[in-house]
Design a protein around this motif. Sequence first.
Motif, PDB file in Angstrom:
ATOM      1  N   VAL A  94       4.076  -8.401 -10.950  1.00 40.34           N
ATOM      2  CA  VAL A  94       3.445  -8.950  -9.756  1.00 40.34           C
ATOM      3  C   VAL A  94       2.207  -8.136  -9.429  1.00 40.34           C
ATOM      4  O   VAL A  94       2.097  -6.957  -9.780  1.00 40.34           O
ATOM      5  N   VAL A  95       1.261  -8.806  -8.757  1.00 40.57           N
ATOM      6  CA  VAL A  95       0.089  -8.140  -8.201  1.00 40.57           C
ATOM      7  C   VAL A  95       0.401  -7.861  -6.743  1.00 40.57           C
ATOM      8  O   VAL A  95       0.738  -8.774  -5.986  1.00 40.57           O
ATOM      9  N   ASP A  96       0.304  -6.604  -6.351  1.00 41.88           N
ATOM     10  CA  ASP A  96       0.742  -6.202  -5.023  1.00 41.88           C
ATOM     11  C   ASP A  96      -0.372  -5.428  -4.330  1.00 41.88           C
ATOM     12  O   ASP A  96      -1.123  -4.695  -4.968  1.00 41.88           O
ATOM     13  N   GLY A  97      -0.480  -5.592  -3.018  1.00 37.99           N
ATOM     14  CA  GLY A  97      -1.472  -4.854  -2.254  1.00 37.99           C
ATOM     15  C   GLY A  97      -2.108  -5.717  -1.185  1.00 37.99           C
ATOM     16  O   GLY A  97      -1.718  -6.870  -0.963  1.00 37.99           O
ATOM     17  N   GLU A  98      -3.101  -5.162  -0.530  1.00 34.86           N
ATOM     18  CA  GLU A  98      -3.787  -5.863   0.557  1.00 34.86           C
ATOM     19  C   GLU A  98      -4.924  -6.709  -0.010  1.00 34.86           C
ATOM     20  O   GLU A  98      -6.104  -6.363   0.083  1.00 34.86           O
ATOM     21  N   TRP A  99      -4.541  -7.818  -0.606  1.00 34.62           N
ATOM     22  CA  TRP A  99      -5.501  -8.765  -1.172  1.00 34.62           C
ATOM     23  C   TRP A  99      -4.993 -10.166  -0.911  1.00 34.62           C
ATOM     24  O   TRP A  99      -3.820 -10.475  -1.167  1.00 34.62           O
ATOM     25  N   GLU A 100      -5.849 -11.021  -0.417  1.00 28.03           N
ATOM     26  CA  GLU A 100      -5.419 -12.359  -0.015  1.00 28.03           C
ATOM     27  C   GLU A 100      -4.982 -13.231  -1.183  1.00 28.03           C
ATOM     28  O   GLU A 100      -4.287 -14.237  -0.995  1.00 28.03           O
ATOM     29  N   GLY A 101      -5.359 -12.853  -2.398  1.00 28.35           N
ATOM     30  CA  GLY A 101      -5.001 -13.674  -3.551  1.00 28.35           C
ATOM     31  C   GLY A 101      -3.684 -13.309  -4.197  1.00 28.35           C
ATOM     32  O   GLY A 101      -3.313 -13.915  -5.215  1.00 28.35           O
ATOM     33  N   CYS A 102      -2.950 -12.355  -3.636  1.00 32.19           N
ATOM     34  CA  CYS A 102      -1.704 -11.898  -4.266  1.00 32.19           C
ATOM     35  C   CYS A 102      -0.696 -13.033  -4.433  1.00 32.19           C
ATOM     36  O   CYS A 102      -0.075 -13.179  -5.493  1.00 32.19           O
ATOM     37  N   ALA A 103      -0.506 -13.833  -3.396  1.00 32.94           N
ATOM     38  CA  ALA A 103       0.494 -14.900  -3.462  1.00 32.94           C
ATOM     39  C   ALA A 103       0.154 -15.905  -4.557  1.00 32.94           C
ATOM     40  O   ALA A 103       1.023 -16.314  -5.345  1.00 32.94           O
ATOM     41  N   ALA A 104      -1.118 -16.302  -4.632  1.00 35.23           N
ATOM     42  CA  ALA A 104      -1.531 -17.261  -5.659  1.00 35.23           C
ATOM     43  C   ALA A 104      -1.395 -16.657  -7.051  1.00 35.23           C
ATOM     44  O   ALA A 104      -0.924 -17.317  -7.989  1.00 35.23           O
ATOM     45  N   ALA A 105      -1.808 -15.392  -7.192  1.00 35.80           N
ATOM     46  CA  ALA A 105      -1.716 -14.729  -8.494  1.00 35.80           C
ATOM     47  C   ALA A 105      -0.266 -14.606  -8.944  1.00 35.80           C
ATOM     48  O   ALA A 105       0.058 -14.851 -10.114  1.00 35.80           O
TER      49      ALA A 105
END
Length: 327
Positions: free
Chosen positions: A13-24
């Motif tokens: 998973v891509v994790d962190g404070e980025w708005e695209g995490c859920a889509a990624a």
Amino acid sequence: MAVRVHAVDDGFVVDGEWEGCAAANAFLKHLAGRAFSAATVRAYAFDVLNLARFLIDRDLGFTAVTPVTVFEWIDWQGVRRDPRPGAAPRRGRQRAAAASTINRRVAAVRALFEYLVMTGVRADNPVPSPRRGQGLRPSARGLLGHLGPGRPRTGGRLVRQPRLLPESLDADAVDGFVSSLRTHRDRAMVWAMLLGGLRSAEVRSLRLADVDFGRRRLRVLGKGSKERVVPVDAVFFTELSAYLRLERPPGLVTPECFVVLRGPTVGAPVTEAGLRSLFRRHRELSGAGRVRPHRLRHTYGTELASAGIDLMVLRELMGHVSPETTA
């Protein structure tokens, strides 16, 4: 919190404070559901991570990505002008990425946005598709006309990519590197790459049940879950036998052949990071700075080709899908 990739029970998973995490992460889960290998899903995750770091660096929103943004991302990565691997960056500049690396990242991000279009999250794919040929590719290629037209190209490349010959190693570099190795396990792994043409991931995933000592063959599970049988020289089996007899912890039930020999993870399969660390350490010890796992595999293929082995046989031994890759 910095954006990063980390492993979870069912993948990455891509994790962190980025708005695209859920889509990624939805995209990565989609890839895993299509039976993509863990290594492939991991590679996609890190390619998407590179885009995320660019967008954060430029304070750009994920939903606002446009074709212009994609080209700005390519410029941000910096294309290495010297195509040789390991070329040093110019003074005052960060290390640029190879053209092949950038094209791979672009292809991964193109697939991400294609998934978002398919699921109705976006109306269009902002990653441009480069111009294609005019359908004039010859029906037969190769010196003897023995190759077909090849697979149709998909995705394309936004950065011009030089076609380089595989880099092989000379005997002195290999001898110096091997002489610095201290365990039978390490020597067996190197011989598997050099004398069997195995990829580093194939060496790490090799199981005890895949080793045929009698016929001196290995059953290898390669890219795309494609199996092949590879004959390997006796020196590999000599080192492997010594490793299993003297170094591998007794009573271990781990199915993978090569395991960690010391430390808190003793008995666990050798990891990608562990293998990279091993090669890095022994390059420094031996002074053989050009030795890399994939160059050992290239050396195997180059030596067989020089000996006159049939192209189709070499293709099977190397585990290539297309003869064009082997040629």
